[in-house]
Write a protein that holds these residues in place. Sequence first.
Motif, short mmCIF file in Angstrom:
data_model
loop_
_atom_site.label_atom_id
_atom_site.label_comp_id
_atom_site.label_asym_id
_atom_site.label_seq_id
_atom_site.Cartn_x
_atom_site.Cartn_y
_atom_site.Cartn_z
N CYS A 70 33.86 -6.07 5.65
CA CYS A 70 33.59 -7.41 5.15
C CYS A 70 34.89 -8.13 4.79
CB CYS A 70 32.68 -7.35 3.93
SG CYS A 70 30.98 -6.85 4.28
N LEU A 123 24.18 -6.87 3.96
CA LEU A 123 24.77 -8.16 4.34
C LEU A 123 23.79 -9.31 4.11
CD1 LEU A 123 26.62 -7.39 7.71
CD2 LEU A 123 27.65 -7.99 5.52
N PRO A 148 30.52 -12.39 3.00
CA PRO A 148 30.12 -11.47 1.93
C PRO A 148 31.21 -11.34 0.87
CG PRO A 148 29.82 -10.50 4.11
CD PRO A 148 30.62 -11.74 4.30
#
Length: 364
Positions: free
Chosen positions: A301, A320, A337
């Motif tokens: 991420c 997610l 994220p």
Amino acid sequence: MDSDALVCFQQTRRGTGERWYKVYRVGVDSPDGFVDRMGEYVRQTHFDGPVTAPHWFDTGGGPAMQCRLAELGEKLVPFSTADVFVVTHRTVRPLLAVPMAVDIVPVLAEGIRTREYAGADCDTDGDDPSLAPAPDATPTRVVDADAFDPPLSGAAASGGRIEWFHLFALQAAYRLAVGPRTGVVETGGDHPTMRVRDGDGVLCLDLLDTGALKRIDRDLLFLDYALDADAGGDADRSVDESLTLALRDTARLRWRYASHLWHVRHGETDERFASIARNKTEPTYADERAAARGAFLDALCEAYGASLAPFSTGVAGAALRWETGTRADTFSLNEAPSFTHDSVAEVMDRVDPGYVPEKRKKRF
């Protein structure tokens, strides 16, 4: 090493507007005919920009399967396919299927042996060469269980050959287990073997045991590597270069946490292999594995952010969607994220793999 890919063509059911996909398998050794069909599809469909088919888009027969976008990852075998191209009515999206499995060293050590030979010592001539080494040929290198003696060093150390090569070794193992489509397979020996060209040499990959292979995590994270290249502002980087970089980067990250788990498994406790399950007083191996899985997702991420796809599978994809409030049947996350080291492992531990976000993000 030869590889093959999946290409998914978007379909729309009349009257309902429901979108689903015909999935074709394409490979370097597939029959001709697919290029013409793709060309016809592109000519009849509106795209915002030019669409160029890679040179290996050639296959025959019908689709391998049909599914909705949110079901795609559930249909795939981890490590067997890296490339997934989704052709919508507006564009072609190149996706990298990143396996979320991090506890992979037991599979490599117990289940796979790699022998490397010089091409001159193998049958590489003719229209249909077997690539078989001569009976008296000596491998230039062998990677077996001895290569993984802890602490990991040499080819298995961070930055060594295995950091990158484990992708291809596991790919070969899965193809031997579920049915190969490329390479030359020998099943008459003590173990099934796949032989493939590797530059001027030949690789022989022996599948020794499938037990550990069957226990591997099946979650897949889809990464739009063209979107990542655009976000990085590297206008000169080609899609192929972006794929290679994404493959190497994600392989390096996986190996970091796989190495950690291997050392924990063998009782290595010095500062190099300190616990990453920081919220546990006396972490067990299961705690370390869960923390490593979360740390791997957190690192992905941080590196790729909004380039990750909401239709990723398992608890990784669900995490997610929970973090960004994005549905699984779309291509882009609503936001990048923003996990922390501890929160990502907590979300993955609690979220259901089939999580569908509500209008408001639900907090645990």
